[in-house]
Enzyme design. Structure first.
Site, PDB file in Angstrom:
ATOM      1  N   HIS A  60      -4.901  -5.249 -13.822  1.00  0.00           N
ATOM      2  CA  HIS A  60      -5.852  -4.230 -13.321  1.00  0.00           C
ATOM      3  C   HIS A  60      -6.950  -4.041 -14.364  1.00  0.00           C
ATOM      4  O   HIS A  60      -6.718  -3.450 -15.416  1.00  0.00           O
ATOM      5  CB  HIS A  60      -5.130  -2.894 -13.086  1.00  0.00           C
ATOM      6  CG  HIS A  60      -6.024  -1.844 -12.497  1.00  0.00           C
ATOM      7  ND1 HIS A  60      -5.637  -1.082 -11.418  1.00  0.00           N
ATOM      8  CD2 HIS A  60      -7.269  -1.407 -12.811  1.00  0.00           C
ATOM      9  CE1 HIS A  60      -6.604  -0.235 -11.091  1.00  0.00           C
ATOM     10  NE2 HIS A  60      -7.609  -0.408 -11.937  1.00  0.00           N
ATOM     11  N   LYS A 100      -8.194  -3.986  -2.527  1.00  0.00           N
ATOM     12  CA  LYS A 100      -8.065  -2.703  -3.209  1.00  0.00           C
ATOM     13  C   LYS A 100      -8.407  -1.545  -2.287  1.00  0.00           C
ATOM     14  O   LYS A 100      -9.480  -1.518  -1.685  1.00  0.00           O
ATOM     15  CB  LYS A 100      -9.004  -2.684  -4.431  1.00  0.00           C
ATOM     16  CG  LYS A 100      -8.939  -1.405  -5.268  1.00  0.00           C
ATOM     17  CD  LYS A 100      -7.648  -1.278  -6.054  1.00  0.00           C
ATOM     18  CE  LYS A 100      -7.487   0.093  -6.701  1.00  0.00           C
ATOM     19  NZ  LYS A 100      -8.228   0.260  -7.933  1.00  0.00           N
ATOM     20  N   HIS A 112      -1.946   1.929 -11.788  1.00  0.00           N
ATOM     21  CA  HIS A 112      -1.947   2.964 -12.826  1.00  0.00           C
ATOM     22  C   HIS A 112      -1.079   4.171 -12.449  1.00  0.00           C
ATOM     23  O   HIS A 112      -1.543   5.283 -12.315  1.00  0.00           O
ATOM     24  CB  HIS A 112      -3.376   3.408 -13.190  1.00  0.00           C
ATOM     25  CG  HIS A 112      -4.331   3.526 -12.029  1.00  0.00           C
ATOM     26  ND1 HIS A 112      -4.090   4.313 -10.941  1.00  0.00           N
ATOM     27  CD2 HIS A 112      -5.529   2.944 -11.813  1.00  0.00           C
ATOM     28  CE1 HIS A 112      -5.095   4.206 -10.097  1.00  0.00           C
ATOM     29  NE2 HIS A 112      -5.983   3.374 -10.605  1.00  0.00           N
TER      30      HIS A 112
END
Ligand SMILES: [Zn+2]
Length: 344
Positions: free
Chosen positions: A13, A99, A174
């Protein structure tokens, strides 16, 4: 001297931005990592295969000679992304994920998705071809407390979505809360998560320690200590569903140190070194290679890298700043601080 040799890690990422900044930002990654999942939230976003291929070439042009580095491109999901777009992306062999940015959730996400449940045919196509959905998992409802947005997204979107599409391959990007991390553990092998250095290093009090620290402001925002501790416990356990994703997000010093500063932490110049320190502090240095070099490749169904990197135990000070382009500076994670692991 103590040293660690690792299979060359990958960064699952990353934000490279575009234009002149590529020449300053890409080399930090190319020296450390073999591959990186490149986020598509440019202005305008990378929504088509053609955009992604053009962007890929600009990234490749910024890789220093002699670096063994491959950018892995992604598409930005919009309300208009069709099943055909997905099939074409997969067939190209050049797109590794799509995404999902809930509209307005973070930097350059205005073109993002407003109703994910209206995209079920597109997501079904992703399931069919095995293209993972990479999720920025935060609700955007301003009535939801900023510290609760990941947990709300888990309940409002992730769980119902995976009930409808149980075989969809998902990366929760994340991950910041014990709630989300525990969900990943319970979800089965088709759900993975990236973990940033900052969410392993800091809690939300650190943003305000001694004054407001704009360089510790990121989205999802740092959370309570109990969440940081849970993330540390999981990565130290060697769970294969959790892998390295720096979310390194360069913003100029000016944009960070402003009355309304941008979200994002620039960790690229010391990323693998910082992860090594974290794993060492957790007494789990032997789990670093799995997290950094194996779990992500295995999850994406890609071969593990064959080359290696070496870190030596020799203190160095992270520079105070790095150039971003010919006008702007970037302040890195751990600026002016001493790290003990150094890349050879
Ligand atoms: Zn990101």
């Amino acid at each position: 001297m103590k040293q660690i040799t690792l299979t060359r890690p990958d960064d699952w990422h990353v934000h490279f931005r575009d234009g002149d900044a590529l020449g300053e930002i890409v080399p930090h990654h190319a020296r450390r990592f073999g591959r990186a999942i490149v986020m598509p939230n440019l202005k305008p976003p990378v929504t088509s295969l053609n955009d992604a291929m053009a962007y890929r070439q600009r990234v490749v042009d910024a890789i220093p000679a002699g670096c063994d580095f491959t950018p892995l491109m992604t598409l930005y999901l919009t309300q208009k992304t069709s099943p055909e777009d997905i099939e074409n992306a997969k067939q190209s062999g050049m797109i590794y994920g799509v995404k999902l940015y809930p509209a307005g959730a973070t930097t350059n996400s205005d073109a993002g998705v407003t109703d994910i449940f209206a995209l079920l045919p597109t997501l079904q196509a992703m399931t069919n071809v095995g293209l993972p959905l990479l999720i920025h998992a935060e609700v955007t409802d301003p009535a939801v407390d900023v510290f609760d947005r990941e947990k709300s997204f888990l309940e409002q979107v992730v769980k119902p979505l995976l009930e409808k599409l149980p075989d969809l391959k998902v990366v929760l990007e994340h991950v910041t809360t014990a709630d989300m991390a525990n969900f990943v553990i319970d979800a089965g092998g088709h759900v993975g998560a990236t973990v940033t250095p900052q969410h392993l290093l800091y809690n939300r009090s650190d943003i305000f320690r001694g004054g407001i620290n704009p360089h510790l402001y990121c989205l999802p925002i740092l959370k309570r200590e109990q969440h940081r501790e849970r993330l540390c416990e999981i990565v130290a356990s060697g769970d294969p569903r959790f892998f390295l994703g720096t979310d390194s997000a360069p913003h100029s010093q000016h944009a960070k140190e402003s009355a309304c500063g941008c979200a994002g932490i620039f960790s690229a110049p010391c990323a693998i070194e910082v992860y090594a320190e974290i794993f060492e502090s957790l007494g789990a240095l032997e789990k670093l290679e799995g997290f950094a070099s194996f779990h992500g490749a295995d999850f994406y169904g890609l071969p593990r890298n064959e080359s290696q990197i070496t870190l030596i135990n020799k203190p160095w000070t992270v520079p105070e700043s790095f150039p971003m382009d010919n006008k702007n500076q970037l302040i890195p994670l751990k600026a002016n601080e001493t790290l003990h692991w150094q890349l050879v």
